[in-house]
Design a protein around this motif. Structure first.
Motif, PDB file in Angstrom:
ATOM      1  N   ASP A  13       0.871  -1.106   0.072  1.00 49.64           N
ATOM      2  CA  ASP A  13      -0.002   0.009  -0.127  1.00 49.64           C
ATOM      3  C   ASP A  13       0.984   1.276   0.057  1.00 49.64           C
ATOM      4  N   THR A  14       1.971   1.359   0.874  1.00 48.23           N
ATOM      5  CA  THR A  14       2.581   2.469   0.944  1.00 48.23           C
ATOM      6  C   THR A  14       3.426   2.501  -0.386  1.00 48.23           C
ATOM      7  N   THR A  15       4.036   1.414  -0.742  1.00 49.19           N
ATOM      8  CA  THR A  15       4.956   1.635  -1.943  1.00 49.19           C
ATOM      9  C   THR A  15       4.135   2.091  -3.309  1.00 49.19           C
ATOM     10  N   LEU A  16       2.606   1.905  -3.254  1.00 45.17           N
ATOM     11  CA  LEU A  16       1.812   2.070  -4.184  1.00 45.17           C
ATOM     12  C   LEU A  16       1.724   3.731  -4.268  1.00 45.17           C
ATOM     13  N   TYR A  17       1.273   3.881  -2.961  1.00 42.69           N
ATOM     14  CA  TYR A  17       1.103   5.324  -3.010  1.00 42.69           C
ATOM     15  C   TYR A  17       2.245   6.294  -3.150  1.00 42.69           C
ATOM     16  N   LYS A  18       3.520   5.976  -2.795  1.00 39.62           N
ATOM     17  CA  LYS A  18       4.552   6.576  -3.266  1.00 39.62           C
ATOM     18  C   LYS A  18       4.834   6.685  -4.707  1.00 39.62           C
ATOM     19  N   VAL A  19       4.828   5.560  -5.254  1.00 30.71           N
ATOM     20  CA  VAL A  19       4.973   5.494  -6.828  1.00 30.71           C
ATOM     21  C   VAL A  19       3.968   6.292  -7.464  1.00 30.71           C
ATOM     22  N   VAL A  22       4.696  10.127  -6.901  1.00 30.64           N
ATOM     23  CA  VAL A  22       5.790  10.573  -7.628  1.00 30.64           C
ATOM     24  C   VAL A  22       5.569  10.783  -9.161  1.00 30.64           C
ATOM     25  N   ALA A  23       5.035   9.598  -9.593  1.00 28.81           N
ATOM     26  CA  ALA A  23       4.621   9.582 -11.082  1.00 28.81           C
ATOM     27  C   ALA A  23       3.650  10.557 -11.543  1.00 28.81           C
ATOM     28  N   GLY A  24       2.662  10.825 -10.672  1.00 25.36           N
ATOM     29  CA  GLY A  24       1.819  11.981 -10.969  1.00 25.36           C
ATOM     30  C   GLY A  24       2.503  13.299 -10.954  1.00 25.36           C
ATOM     31  N   THR A 142      11.563  18.515  -9.187  1.00 26.60           N
ATOM     32  CA  THR A 142      12.405  18.802  -7.967  1.00 26.60           C
ATOM     33  C   THR A 142      11.608  18.222  -6.559  1.00 26.60           C
ATOM     34  N   GLY A 143      10.385  18.375  -6.609  1.00 27.04           N
ATOM     35  CA  GLY A 143       9.590  18.109  -5.408  1.00 27.04           C
ATOM     36  C   GLY A 143       9.633  19.595  -4.459  1.00 27.04           C
ATOM     37  N   ALA A 144       9.951  20.537  -4.898  1.00 25.17           N
ATOM     38  CA  ALA A 144      10.503  21.716  -4.055  1.00 25.17           C
ATOM     39  C   ALA A 144       9.272  22.472  -3.963  1.00 25.17           C
ATOM     40  N   GLY A 193       5.714  16.915  -2.823  1.00 22.70           N
ATOM     41  CA  GLY A 193       7.163  16.805  -2.818  1.00 22.70           C
ATOM     42  C   GLY A 193       7.782  16.215  -1.546  1.00 22.70           C
ATOM     43  N   ARG A 194       7.027  15.582  -0.770  1.00 23.05           N
ATOM     44  CA  ARG A 194       7.125  15.114   0.608  1.00 23.05           C
ATOM     45  C   ARG A 194       7.599  13.695   0.317  1.00 23.05           C
ATOM     46  N   THR A 195       7.173  13.116  -0.592  1.00 22.71           N
ATOM     47  CA  THR A 195       7.717  11.739  -1.103  1.00 22.71           C
ATOM     48  C   THR A 195       8.660  12.034  -2.250  1.00 22.71           C
ATOM     49  N   LEU A 196      10.114  11.411  -1.984  1.00 21.24           N
ATOM     50  CA  LEU A 196      11.065  11.596  -2.745  1.00 21.24           C
ATOM     51  C   LEU A 196      11.389  12.953  -3.645  1.00 21.24           C
ATOM     52  N   GLY A 197      11.254  14.010  -2.628  1.00 15.32           N
ATOM     53  CA  GLY A 197      11.265  15.216  -3.174  1.00 15.32           C
ATOM     54  C   GLY A 197      11.989  16.201  -2.243  1.00 15.32           C
ATOM     55  N   VAL A 198      12.446  17.211  -2.752  1.00 14.01           N
ATOM     56  CA  VAL A 198      13.260  18.382  -1.799  1.00 14.01           C
ATOM     57  C   VAL A 198      12.387  18.815  -0.516  1.00 14.01           C
ATOM     58  N   ASP A 199      11.222  18.719  -0.809  1.00 11.02           N
ATOM     59  CA  ASP A 199      10.055  19.159   0.456  1.00 11.02           C
ATOM     60  C   ASP A 199      10.220  18.261   1.714  1.00 11.02           C
ATOM     61  N   ALA A 200      10.621  17.174   1.693  1.00  5.99           N
ATOM     62  CA  ALA A 200      10.984  16.518   2.980  1.00  5.99           C
ATOM     63  C   ALA A 200      12.027  16.888   3.498  1.00  5.99           C
TER      64      ALA A 200
END
Length: 224
Positions: A13-19, A22-24, A142-144, A193-200
């Motif tokens: 579930d968490t992997t699908l959410y992150k993928v 990020v894809a979107g 960049t997820g920023a 951006g909190r997922t694999l992005g600069v925002d995290a």
């Protein structure tokens, strides 16, 4: 508080959410990337004369040698006063009516803004439009500050939807713009951006100053 991940949430579930998030985000980034080059500064694809389409009795308009940003802005102005519906659903094959939402008043307001503010200063406003779309691309790539980028994307796509959705020539399918609106809303709501992005990383840096009452840090947290 809504918890997206409860005790039954699996790693899948968490992997699908992150993928998916990020894809979107990257798809929205690439979408705006593709739109940067047909309206490059300093002439924004308009040519030296900065010509705009003009109304015509036959086929609605004449190109008048226009191109790039000037071409599309001119079409928004020309079609503003013509009756136009969006969110159209044709249920007549089922014996039900065809329904839709008339946006002519909004289109006329949009055209008034274009005709009186944007078009007369196209050499300046063109830069603002191009930089807005470039900032969306950078933000999503960049997820920023992705919430800020999503807000800008939402504004740009709503304006295009009002100005161009379902115009007859060339036909602009409303969901070309509606899909961008929907994706922008998803990016805004998920803070992508909190997922694999600069925002995290930014949020970790901004958390302590925000707790001490730093207003800029609080604003930064809202936009990430």
């Amino acid at each position: 508080m809504i918890n997206l991940f409860d005790s039954h949430t699996t790693r899948l579930d968490t992997t699908l959410y992150k993928v998916c998030v990020v894809a979107g985000r990257l798809l929205l980034a690439y979408l705006f990337f593709t739109q940067l080059f047909w309206k490059l500064p300093p002439d924004f694809g308009c040519g030296e004369d900065f010509a705009f389409p003009i109304p015509a009795e036959q086929n609605h308009w004449d190109a008048n040698g226009s191109g790039g940003l000037c071409y599309w802005m001119g079409l928004e102005s020309i079609f503003a006063s013509k009756p136009r519906q969006v969110l159209v659903t044709d249920m007549r094959p089922a014996g039900l009516p065809k329904i839709g939402l008339n946006i002519t008043p909004l289109a006329e307001l949009n055209a008034a803004f274009l005709d009186n503010v944007v078009i007369p200063q196209i050499r300046i406003t063109g830069w603002l439009i191009w930089l807005a779309e470039f900032s969306i691309f950078l933000s999503m790539l960049t997820g920023a500050f992705t919430r800020f980028g999503a807000i800008v994307s939402l504004g740009v796509s709503l304006q295009l939807y009002i100005g161009l959705a379902n115009i007859p020539r060339p036909f602009e399918w409303e969901w070309s713009y509606g899909t961008i609106i929907a994706l922008s809303l998803v990016m805004l709501g998920t803070a992508a951006g909190r997922t694999l992005g600069v925002d995290a990383w930014l949020r970790r840096k901004l958390a302590a100053p925000a707790e001490r009452g730093n207003r800029l840090a609080k604003i930064g947290l809202l936009l990430t």
